[in-house]
Design a protein around this motif. Sequence first.
Motif, PDB file in Angstrom:
ATOM      1  N   PRO A  68       0.782  -1.200  -0.239  1.00 31.37           N
ATOM      2  CA  PRO A  68       0.023  -0.040   0.028  1.00 31.37           C
ATOM      3  C   PRO A  68       0.914   1.302   0.079  1.00 31.37           C
ATOM      4  N   ILE A  69       0.332   2.324  -0.388  1.00 32.84           N
ATOM      5  CA  ILE A  69       0.588   3.773  -0.268  1.00 32.84           C
ATOM      6  C   ILE A  69      -0.068   4.421   0.692  1.00 32.84           C
ATOM      7  N   SER A  70       0.448   4.923   1.756  1.00 28.93           N
ATOM      8  CA  SER A  70      -0.265   5.603   2.802  1.00 28.93           C
ATOM      9  C   SER A  70      -0.106   7.049   2.893  1.00 28.93           C
ATOM     10  N   LEU A  71      -1.144   7.835   3.097  1.00 33.61           N
ATOM     11  CA  LEU A  71      -0.996   9.312   3.200  1.00 33.61           C
ATOM     12  C   LEU A  71      -1.534  10.020   4.352  1.00 33.61           C
ATOM     13  N   SER A  72      -1.289  10.791   5.302  1.00 27.84           N
ATOM     14  CA  SER A  72      -1.745  11.465   6.125  1.00 27.84           C
ATOM     15  C   SER A  72      -1.122  12.971   5.963  1.00 27.84           C
ATOM     16  N   ALA A  73      -2.329  13.768   6.437  1.00 30.98           N
ATOM     17  CA  ALA A  73      -2.032  15.108   5.982  1.00 30.98           C
ATOM     18  C   ALA A  73      -2.897  16.030   7.268  1.00 30.98           C
ATOM     19  N   LYS A  74      -2.318  17.197   7.755  1.00 30.36           N
ATOM     20  CA  LYS A  74      -3.078  18.070   8.641  1.00 30.36           C
ATOM     21  C   LYS A  74      -2.496  19.525   8.178  1.00 30.36           C
ATOM     22  N   ILE A  75      -3.472  20.273   8.390  1.00 37.38           N
ATOM     23  CA  ILE A  75      -3.015  21.809   8.343  1.00 37.38           C
ATOM     24  C   ILE A  75      -3.576  22.416   9.794  1.00 37.38           C
ATOM     25  N   GLU A  76      -3.113  23.681  10.082  1.00 37.46           N
ATOM     26  CA  GLU A  76      -3.221  24.195  11.376  1.00 37.46           C
ATOM     27  C   GLU A  76      -4.755  24.822  11.622  1.00 37.46           C
ATOM     28  N   ARG A  77      -5.276  25.299  10.467  1.00 39.12           N
ATOM     29  CA  ARG A  77      -6.670  25.871  10.508  1.00 39.12           C
ATOM     30  C   ARG A  77      -7.321  25.878   9.305  1.00 39.12           C
TER      31      ARG A  77
END
Length: 371
Positions: free
Chosen positions: A190-199
């Motif tokens: 698999p290829i996994s992706l997680s992403a977050k931004i502050e607001r």
Amino acid sequence: MGLGKVRVLAIVFDSLNENNLPAFSGGDLVSGRVVVEVTGDVRVKSLDVTARGVAKVRWTESRNTGANTAYTQNYTEEVEYLHHYDTLIGEERDEDCPEEGLTVLHAGLHEFAFSFNLPQMALATSFEGKHGSVRYWVKAELHRPWLLPVKVKKEFIVFEHIDINTPLLLSPQAGSKEKTLCCWFCASGPISLSAKIERKGYTPGESIQIFCEVENSSSRVVVPKAALYQTQTFFAKGKGKQIQQLVSNLRGETLPQGKSQSWEGRLLKIPPVSPSILDCPIIRVEYVLVVYVDVPGGLNLSLSLPLVIGTIPLHASTSRSSSISSCCSWGPAETPEAPPSYNICPPPLYSEVDPYPDPVEVRRPETCPSR
């Protein structure tokens, strides 16, 4: 009495913003002067001022009906936000008595003040788009007996302010996805992706801090990327027309099989763009940050994080560090830039072809919202 001519008819606004532009918001007083310069005595029936604000949508579509025949369907819609009328010289015109009630302007420069208040209601922000616009203007008309009127029109800018210092727009945005590539001749992980931004809320000139983790267990060489898109949606006759434009993007490092990559606050700069338009019934301007993994020869793995581009920047009293730490825990972030004071922001240049044609997830409204 010598016969004079109108040499200059101009509109001058009393107040300008830091960019030397006339910019206002709902409820503001708009004031200015109509400047008239004449070379001799000029008889004037009236000098009228009209102020208007209109959101307008227009596009055409051609349809084939068979047997080499086609017809064109026009889609138009209009919403009026402002209509003000005032007479600065003279009274209501009587076309049957063109010589009655004349005012004589002697040679030289003359100024006539005008003012009006913008409605207290939520106004649509000034905007120029592919299939529609929101425009506000003042028009002056100088009427003389037996002659065509002299006219001048000058636009001004209106902002429906969006304050990003609200709980909704200060809330972190995050997501994660995983996909497995399959083929006939090889096994691929698999290829996994997680992403977050502050607001969720930003203003032009700021940079979005992107926290991202990508793990490549597939047999392909992939590349993490991020792109900020603007989506314009126009509504007319119950139908929607949508245009998507790339605003800004960045590229990560090539990621071979079995490797992972982290973005610990990579900065994506927001260029001068129009603020979001969310309340106009016929024009919407929305933004989305797409963090994705470019997979050669396969469908990209992508996350879409909706954004709102506002006009009132983050208050200095708002703690950025606490916002970041509560959102993300993947190491120290790059130092963000302080948001500038809001400037007049044009939309991106428009073309029907996206220069970065990676698939992205964008909500596409199907019907016009209730008006």
